[in-house]
Design an enzyme around this catalytic site. Structure first.
Site, PDB file in Angstrom:
ATOM      1  N   ARG A 144     -41.500  85.963  20.236  1.00  0.00           N
ATOM      2  CA  ARG A 144     -42.202  86.440  21.434  1.00  0.00           C
ATOM      3  C   ARG A 144     -42.093  87.950  21.599  1.00  0.00           C
ATOM      4  O   ARG A 144     -42.834  88.548  22.351  1.00  0.00           O
ATOM      5  CB  ARG A 144     -41.729  85.711  22.684  1.00  0.00           C
ATOM      6  CG  ARG A 144     -40.306  85.856  22.934  1.00  0.00           C
ATOM      7  CD  ARG A 144     -39.830  85.150  24.138  1.00  0.00           C
ATOM      8  NE  ARG A 144     -38.391  85.239  23.968  1.00  0.00           N
ATOM      9  CZ  ARG A 144     -37.495  84.438  24.410  1.00  0.00           C
ATOM     10  NH1 ARG A 144     -37.841  83.440  25.147  1.00  0.00           N
ATOM     11  NH2 ARG A 144     -36.226  84.611  24.166  1.00  0.00           N
ATOM     12  N   LYS A 190     -30.927  71.526  12.573  1.00  0.00           N
ATOM     13  CA  LYS A 190     -30.062  70.830  13.501  1.00  0.00           C
ATOM     14  C   LYS A 190     -29.749  71.749  14.674  1.00  0.00           C
ATOM     15  O   LYS A 190     -29.878  72.955  14.491  1.00  0.00           O
ATOM     16  CB  LYS A 190     -28.806  70.343  12.815  1.00  0.00           C
ATOM     17  CG  LYS A 190     -27.721  71.415  12.589  1.00  0.00           C
ATOM     18  CD  LYS A 190     -26.496  70.798  12.004  1.00  0.00           C
ATOM     19  CE  LYS A 190     -25.340  70.741  12.964  1.00  0.00           C
ATOM     20  NZ  LYS A 190     -24.559  71.959  13.030  1.00  0.00           N
ATOM     21  N   HIS A 232     -27.847  71.778   6.006  1.00  0.00           N
ATOM     22  CA  HIS A 232     -27.636  72.763   4.940  1.00  0.00           C
ATOM     23  C   HIS A 232     -26.570  72.328   3.935  1.00  0.00           C
ATOM     24  O   HIS A 232     -26.512  72.839   2.829  1.00  0.00           O
ATOM     25  CB  HIS A 232     -27.371  74.160   5.508  1.00  0.00           C
ATOM     26  CG  HIS A 232     -25.970  74.401   5.981  1.00  0.00           C
ATOM     27  ND1 HIS A 232     -25.531  74.007   7.208  1.00  0.00           N
ATOM     28  CD2 HIS A 232     -24.913  75.006   5.390  1.00  0.00           C
ATOM     29  CE1 HIS A 232     -24.263  74.351   7.358  1.00  0.00           C
ATOM     30  NE2 HIS A 232     -23.860  74.964   6.271  1.00  0.00           N
ATOM     31  N   LYS A 261     -25.996  72.668  -0.738  1.00  0.00           N
ATOM     32  CA  LYS A 261     -24.859  73.265  -1.448  1.00  0.00           C
ATOM     33  C   LYS A 261     -24.807  72.706  -2.862  1.00  0.00           C
ATOM     34  O   LYS A 261     -24.953  71.504  -3.077  1.00  0.00           O
ATOM     35  CB  LYS A 261     -23.542  72.964  -0.712  1.00  0.00           C
ATOM     36  CG  LYS A 261     -23.415  73.752   0.601  1.00  0.00           C
ATOM     37  CD  LYS A 261     -22.072  73.494   1.252  1.00  0.00           C
ATOM     38  CE  LYS A 261     -22.017  74.048   2.655  1.00  0.00           C
ATOM     39  NZ  LYS A 261     -21.601  75.429   2.768  1.00  0.00           N
ATOM     40  N   GLU A 266     -12.216  74.660   8.573  1.00  0.00           N
ATOM     41  CA  GLU A 266     -12.663  76.041   8.753  1.00  0.00           C
ATOM     42  C   GLU A 266     -11.538  76.871   9.356  1.00  0.00           C
ATOM     43  O   GLU A 266     -10.726  76.344  10.129  1.00  0.00           O
ATOM     44  CB  GLU A 266     -13.862  76.085   9.693  1.00  0.00           C
ATOM     45  CG  GLU A 266     -15.060  75.325   9.164  1.00  0.00           C
ATOM     46  CD  GLU A 266     -16.262  75.487  10.090  1.00  0.00           C
ATOM     47  OE1 GLU A 266     -17.035  76.418   9.878  1.00  0.00           O
ATOM     48  OE2 GLU A 266     -16.384  74.695  11.037  1.00  0.00           O
ATOM     49  N   ASP A 306     -21.346  68.343  16.001  1.00  0.00           N
ATOM     50  CA  ASP A 306     -21.641  69.546  15.228  1.00  0.00           C
ATOM     51  C   ASP A 306     -21.460  69.327  13.724  1.00  0.00           C
ATOM     52  O   ASP A 306     -22.197  69.902  12.918  1.00  0.00           O
ATOM     53  CB  ASP A 306     -20.719  70.681  15.707  1.00  0.00           C
ATOM     54  CG  ASP A 306     -21.044  72.013  15.071  1.00  0.00           C
ATOM     55  OD1 ASP A 306     -22.229  72.395  15.103  1.00  0.00           O
ATOM     56  OD2 ASP A 306     -20.122  72.665  14.530  1.00  0.00           O
ATOM     57  N   HIS A 342     -23.130  66.777   8.624  1.00  0.00           N
ATOM     58  CA  HIS A 342     -22.612  67.226   7.332  1.00  0.00           C
ATOM     59  C   HIS A 342     -21.645  66.213   6.682  1.00  0.00           C
ATOM     60  O   HIS A 342     -21.795  65.852   5.518  1.00  0.00           O
ATOM     61  CB  HIS A 342     -21.896  68.569   7.473  1.00  0.00           C
ATOM     62  CG  HIS A 342     -22.719  69.643   8.104  1.00  0.00           C
ATOM     63  ND1 HIS A 342     -24.079  69.733   7.934  1.00  0.00           N
ATOM     64  CD2 HIS A 342     -22.391  70.678   8.915  1.00  0.00           C
ATOM     65  CE1 HIS A 342     -24.536  70.788   8.609  1.00  0.00           C
ATOM     66  NE2 HIS A 342     -23.535  71.363   9.215  1.00  0.00           N
ATOM     67  N   LYS A 346     -11.859  73.463  13.436  1.00  0.00           N
ATOM     68  CA  LYS A 346     -11.901  74.938  13.441  1.00  0.00           C
ATOM     69  C   LYS A 346     -10.476  75.472  13.552  1.00  0.00           C
ATOM     70  O   LYS A 346      -9.589  74.772  14.044  1.00  0.00           O
ATOM     71  CB  LYS A 346     -12.699  75.417  14.647  1.00  0.00           C
ATOM     72  CG  LYS A 346     -14.077  74.804  14.754  1.00  0.00           C
ATOM     73  CD  LYS A 346     -15.147  75.800  14.444  1.00  0.00           C
ATOM     74  CE  LYS A 346     -16.522  75.213  14.558  1.00  0.00           C
ATOM     75  NZ  LYS A 346     -17.420  75.615  13.499  1.00  0.00           N
TER      76      LYS A 346
HETATM   77  C1  BG6 Z   1     -22.821  74.450  11.016  1.00  0.00           C
HETATM   78  C2  BG6 Z   1     -21.974  74.244  12.243  1.00  0.00           C
HETATM   79  O1  BG6 Z   1     -23.800  73.438  10.914  1.00  0.00           O
HETATM   80  O2  BG6 Z   1     -21.983  74.415   9.873  1.00  0.00           O
HETATM   81  C3  BG6 Z   1     -20.888  75.280  12.343  1.00  0.00           C
HETATM   82  O3  BG6 Z   1     -22.805  74.307  13.397  1.00  0.00           O
HETATM   83  C4  BG6 Z   1     -20.075  75.326  11.068  1.00  0.00           C
HETATM   84  O4  BG6 Z   1     -20.039  75.041  13.454  1.00  0.00           O
HETATM   85  C5  BG6 Z   1     -20.978  75.426   9.851  1.00  0.00           C
HETATM   86  O5  BG6 Z   1     -19.215  76.441  11.137  1.00  0.00           O
HETATM   87  C6  BG6 Z   1     -20.177  75.272   8.565  1.00  0.00           C
HETATM   88  O6  BG6 Z   1     -21.005  75.558   7.469  1.00  0.00           O
HETATM   89  P1  BG6 Z   1     -20.402  76.143   6.119  1.00  0.00           P
HETATM   90  O7  BG6 Z   1     -21.582  76.236   5.210  1.00  0.00           O
HETATM   91  O8  BG6 Z   1     -19.801  77.479   6.464  1.00  0.00           O
HETATM   92  O9  BG6 Z   1     -19.371  75.180   5.665  1.00  0.00           O
END
Ligand code: BG6
Length: 484
Positions: A51, A148, A178, A182, A216, A235, A240, A331
């Site tokens: 926008r 997502k 995503h 990988k 993470e 999340d 994933h 996390k």
């Molecule tokens: C995302 C989540 O889909 O994937 C994040 O929303 C997360 O919270 C991330 O940190 C992790 O992705 P990757 O590729 O860094 O393992």
């Protein structure tokens, strides 16, 4: 071993949310890298749409900046960046209004692949889909890419699917997870179905249990307001980790074909047992003297959202009856590590006696960092001290095995966007898959919400709450350590 690059057909790619965070961090740099590698052809066009009122030069400056920030300097030769930017244009657009749609239509060609990337809040998906349709912009063979979160429960996911399929066929919808882009995640299929070695042992007769970990070191940082409404279950697990579980547990599809693969994944999700409250551990990282805790980061001292989850589940089918699958993600843990660990059973009888040592074979598939595989194998301890056994790793780093020219793996987004252009949906989630995943997830979330459970606090930089260790100890097993 040189990487083979097969250029995709010319395309027009419209990125809605073209100035947003995802576009700048992932989509545009990824496209640039594919251009640099010779995979995105010179006839392809990228049209940013947002926008913000800016002209094409201003947008190209945004794209230039995102390349400079997110692409390694050795790939940023000035003439290649300029050539890429010459293929980029911009249109100011009102997602919920009328402005800009005619201009957008004027920019699109009829004889190239047409794709629309919805890099916007899901609440805008239906508005954009409708306008693409009503303004006669999207062709019947156009592809749309959505990100997502795909819903926050079954009901919202169904509503979203319904909105999208009222304008596009399922074959046109590319739902991104995503993790499926990988390299090593795809390698799960190559390892399982490209070798005869593993598949005969890949069942509850030989596999004691499987662990899936996505750990993470980062916290929720600036994403607190989004994250606090989701938590680790929505999340990470619903999408994933669920995808990893599917690929590790599914039956061999008869072909590497989008529906054959997705049918098998769907069967796994549908066969998942409900999880008992005693099989779930949720956690929140606590503050340290110098670092804020979860509650500080989301700005809500009463939040009950989990930044860590560990759970045990079972798949009710012939192959996996009796083999537990342990999933955990969180996390602010001690190590950034994503891996799948397949623990095989002990040999049925030890000819060396109870005290000889050695244990069972463990296959570890490392998704990140340092993608690779390790198989622990029992051998004789060297020396004349009798027949004593030890476990040693057969260790393979893909980067080392494939040579330095392959050390830099393409980012997940690069691969997935190229798959959209090729029209290959294998690595994208089908609507029924997403819904099935929510159907399994929803009762677990509703359960702990109804019980009013608070997550357990855990220290930053460790392995998560103590109870998560107990989850396995109770079964006589242990997680792989995450302390640095
Ligand atoms: C995302 C989540 O889909 O994937 C994040 O929303 C997360 O919270 C991330 O940190 C992790 O992705 P990757 O590729 O860094 O393992």
């Amino acid at each position: 071993m040189a990487v083979r690059v097969i250029p995709v057909d010319p395309f027009d790619l419209v990125i809605f949310g073209g100035t947003g965070d995802l576009a700048q961090r992932k989509i545009l740099p990824g496209l640039y890298r594919r251009f640099h590698a010779g995979q995105m052809p010179a006839e392809a066009r990228i049209i940013g749409a947002a926008r913000g009122d800016m002209d094409e030069e201003a947008y190209r400056a945004v794209v230039r900046e995102s390349i400079a920030t997110f692409v390694s300097a050795n790939l940023c030769e000035a003439e290649i960046v300029d050539a890429f930017l010459a293929q980029v244009s911009y249109v100011t657009l009102e997602a919920r209004g009328t402005g800009g749609w005619k201009e957008l239509k004027g920019k699109l060609r009829n004889d190239v692949v047409q794709a629309f990337y919805f890099s916007v809040a899901p609440s805008l998906f239906a508005d954009i889909a409708e306008r693409l349709h009503k303004n006669g912009i999207s062709r019947p063979d156009a592809r749309i890419v959505v990100e997502k979160p795909f819903g926050r429960d079954l009901q919202t996911a169904q509503a979203l699917n319904k909105e999208l399929v009222s304008f596009f066929d399922e074959e046109q919808i590319y739902r991104i997870d995503h993790y499926l882009g990988k390299e090593t995640v795809q390698n799960l299929m190559a390892v399982r179905f490209g070798n005869v070695l593993f598949e005969p042992l890949w069942n509850s007769q030989y596999v004691d249990h499987i662990q899936i970990t996505v750990a993470e070191t980062v916290g929720v940082g600036g994403r607190g307001s989004y994250y606090d409404k989701s938590g680790a279950m929505r999340d990470m697990v619903q999408n994933h980790l669920m995808q990893l579980l599917c690929l590790i547990a599914m039956e061999p599809p008869n072909r590497f074909d989008p529906d054959a693969v997705r049918d098998e994944k769907l069967k796994v999700i549908r066969a998942l047992d409900p999880v008992e409250p005693s099989e779930i551990v949720r956690g929140q990282y606590r503050a340290t003297a110098s670092e804020p805790g979860y509650l500080d980061e989301v700005g809500d001292p009463n939040s009950r959202t989990e930044s860590f989850i560990a759970l045990r589940t079972h798949i009710s089918n012939w192959r996996w009856n009796g083999t537990p699958f342990y999933l955990r993600t969180g996390k602010k843990l001690g190590t950034r590590l994503s891996e799948i660990v397949v623990h095989f059973k002990e040999p049925p009888h030890s000819i060396f006696g109870e005290d000889a040592g050695g244990s069972c074979n463990v296959l570890t598939i490392r998704l990140q960092p340092d993608e690779g595989m390790t198989l622990s194998v029992t051998i004789k301890e060297p020396g004349p001290g009798g027949m004593r056994l030890i476990d040693v790793p057969l260790d393979m780093s893909f980067a080392e095995a494939l040579g330095p020219e392959n050390a830099e793996m393409p980012d997940a987004y690069e691969r997935l966007i190229m798959d959209v252009m090729r029209g290959n949906q294998t690595l994208f989630m089908r609507g029924d898959e997403v819904e099935a995943a929510w159907r399994w997830t929803d009762p677990l979330i509703q359960g702990w919400e109804a019980r009013g459970e608070r997550p357990k606090l855990y220290k930053q930089g460790g392995s998560g709450p103590e109870d998560a260790q107990m989850l396995l100890h109770r079964d006589g097993r242990r997680w792989r350590e995450l302390d640095p």
